[in-house]
Design a protein around this motif. Sequence first.
Motif, mmCIF file in Angstrom:
data_model
loop_
_atom_site.group_PDB
_atom_site.id
_atom_site.type_symbol
_atom_site.label_atom_id
_atom_site.label_comp_id
_atom_site.label_asym_id
_atom_site.label_seq_id
_atom_site.Cartn_x
_atom_site.Cartn_y
_atom_site.Cartn_z
ATOM 1 N N TRP A 32 -5.519 11.577 5.497
ATOM 2 C CA TRP A 32 -5.918 10.609 4.482
ATOM 3 C C TRP A 32 -5.016 9.376 4.536
ATOM 4 O O TRP A 32 -5.493 8.241 4.507
ATOM 5 C CB TRP A 32 -5.879 11.257 3.103
ATOM 6 C CG TRP A 32 -6.412 10.414 2.002
ATOM 7 C CD1 TRP A 32 -7.716 10.301 1.599
ATOM 8 C CD2 TRP A 32 -5.662 9.544 1.138
ATOM 9 N NE1 TRP A 32 -7.817 9.422 0.542
ATOM 10 C CE2 TRP A 32 -6.568 8.940 0.247
ATOM 11 C CE3 TRP A 32 -4.316 9.220 1.044
ATOM 12 C CZ2 TRP A 32 -6.171 8.035 -0.732
ATOM 13 C CZ3 TRP A 32 -3.918 8.320 0.064
ATOM 14 C CH2 TRP A 32 -4.840 7.736 -0.801
ATOM 15 N N LEU A 33 -3.703 9.599 4.612
ATOM 16 C CA LEU A 33 -2.750 8.484 4.682
ATOM 17 C C LEU A 33 -2.954 7.667 5.950
ATOM 18 O O LEU A 33 -2.968 6.438 5.911
ATOM 19 C CB LEU A 33 -1.317 9.010 4.611
ATOM 20 C CG LEU A 33 -0.893 9.668 3.301
ATOM 21 C CD1 LEU A 33 0.413 10.441 3.473
ATOM 22 C CD2 LEU A 33 -0.772 8.643 2.185
ATOM 23 N N ASN A 47 0.808 -1.217 0.000
ATOM 24 C CA ASN A 47 0.000 0.000 0.000
ATOM 25 C C ASN A 47 0.845 1.271 0.000
ATOM 26 O O ASN A 47 0.342 2.347 0.334
ATOM 27 C CB ASN A 47 -0.984 0.001 1.171
ATOM 28 C CG ASN A 47 -0.312 0.246 2.514
ATOM 29 O OD1 ASN A 47 0.886 0.048 2.671
ATOM 30 N ND2 ASN A 47 -1.107 0.666 3.488
ATOM 31 N N GLU A 50 -6.117 8.394 -6.413
ATOM 32 C CA GLU A 50 -6.992 8.220 -5.259
ATOM 33 C C GLU A 50 -7.256 9.532 -4.544
ATOM 34 O O GLU A 50 -8.268 9.670 -3.857
ATOM 35 C CB GLU A 50 -6.388 7.210 -4.271
ATOM 36 C CG GLU A 50 -6.516 5.762 -4.712
ATOM 37 C CD GLU A 50 -5.704 5.425 -5.949
ATOM 38 O OE1 GLU A 50 -6.189 4.605 -6.742
ATOM 39 O OE2 GLU A 50 -4.609 5.983 -6.154
ATOM 40 N N ALA A 94 2.218 4.605 -1.011
ATOM 41 C CA ALA A 94 1.603 5.636 -1.857
ATOM 42 C C ALA A 94 2.671 6.344 -2.675
ATOM 43 O O ALA A 94 3.765 6.645 -2.186
ATOM 44 C CB ALA A 94 0.854 6.644 -1.006
ATOM 45 N N ILE A 146 -1.397 3.901 5.577
ATOM 46 C CA ILE A 146 -0.248 4.043 4.673
ATOM 47 C C ILE A 146 0.891 4.705 5.432
ATOM 48 O O ILE A 146 0.762 5.824 5.924
ATOM 49 C CB ILE A 146 -0.628 4.857 3.418
ATOM 50 C CG1 ILE A 146 -1.714 4.130 2.630
ATOM 51 C CG2 ILE A 146 0.613 5.117 2.553
ATOM 52 C CD1 ILE A 146 -2.321 4.942 1.491
ATOM 53 N N ARG A 158 -1.761 0.382 -6.612
ATOM 54 C CA ARG A 158 -1.323 1.062 -5.395
ATOM 55 C C ARG A 158 -1.820 2.504 -5.429
ATOM 56 O O ARG A 158 -2.043 3.067 -6.502
ATOM 57 C CB ARG A 158 0.203 1.051 -5.293
ATOM 58 C CG ARG A 158 0.778 -0.306 -5.004
ATOM 59 C CD ARG A 158 2.275 -0.222 -4.890
ATOM 60 N NE ARG A 158 2.826 -1.484 -4.427
ATOM 61 C CZ ARG A 158 4.113 -1.711 -4.316
ATOM 62 N NH1 ARG A 158 5.002 -0.776 -4.636
ATOM 63 N NH2 ARG A 158 4.542 -2.874 -3.894
ATOM 64 N N PRO A 159 -1.938 3.142 -4.270
ATOM 65 C CA PRO A 159 -2.493 4.495 -4.229
ATOM 66 C C PRO A 159 -1.558 5.553 -4.833
ATOM 67 O O PRO A 159 -0.366 5.587 -4.543
ATOM 68 C CB PRO A 159 -2.724 4.760 -2.742
ATOM 69 C CG PRO A 159 -1.935 3.729 -2.020
ATOM 70 C CD PRO A 159 -1.699 2.588 -2.943
ATOM 71 N N ALA A 167 -5.641 7.360 7.822
ATOM 72 C CA ALA A 167 -6.910 6.624 7.788
ATOM 73 C C ALA A 167 -6.795 5.331 6.984
ATOM 74 O O ALA A 167 -7.529 4.371 7.227
ATOM 75 C CB ALA A 167 -8.016 7.505 7.214
ATOM 76 N N ARG A 168 -5.863 5.282 6.044
ATOM 77 C CA ARG A 168 -5.683 4.112 5.198
ATOM 78 C C ARG A 168 -4.518 3.225 5.647
ATOM 79 O O ARG A 168 -4.184 2.249 4.983
ATOM 80 C CB ARG A 168 -5.487 4.547 3.750
ATOM 81 C CG ARG A 168 -6.818 4.954 3.141
ATOM 82 C CD ARG A 168 -6.689 6.000 2.054
ATOM 83 N NE ARG A 168 -8.018 6.409 1.635
ATOM 84 C CZ ARG A 168 -8.767 7.297 2.297
ATOM 85 N NH1 ARG A 168 -8.336 7.862 3.406
ATOM 86 N NH2 ARG A 168 -9.968 7.626 1.847
#
Length: 182
Positions: A98-99, A3, A78, A5, A104, A44-45, A101-102
Amino acid sequence: MDNAALIVIDVQQGFEDPVWGERDNPGAEANIGRLVDAWSQAARPIVLVRHDSVSPGSPLAAGAPGNAFKDVADVPHELLVTKQVNSAFYGEPDLHGWLTARGIRQLVICGIQTNMCVETTARMAGNLGYDVTVALDATHTFDLEGPGGTRLTAAELARATAANLQGGGFARVVSTADVLAP
């Protein structure tokens, strides 16, 4: 990491404007394209970052033709972060949130300008605890004049960024080939 980014910073048409002066690394866009392609194929993001300048007459001003992404960065992604300063972590929406929360924690950074927005974003990412890699040959910058008429070439600035980031413990500085190696 699966994952990790890809953060593509300010790959905008406005950086073709002669106002910026002499640039280095004519292969930067091709290397950015290689990274974007690899991330897209691996699902991948990808995070695109766009500088919406508020400086009068800037080729990067919101709504100006130069604000648009170059073809290599005009890709499915994304997240789009817009900013008015050097760091993508001071843009909208909140990149760190954002990162986080995922889940990453690993970032690969490329884009324009090496010693400005790329370096600032990489430094902040390192300070925030991310595992940061900068693909130096997937960045470029421009000659710059400093105090007392001191002028550094774009290549000198890129070397200084590499030393600052890796020597300072903010990021690993590698080539695009190193990032893409199996």
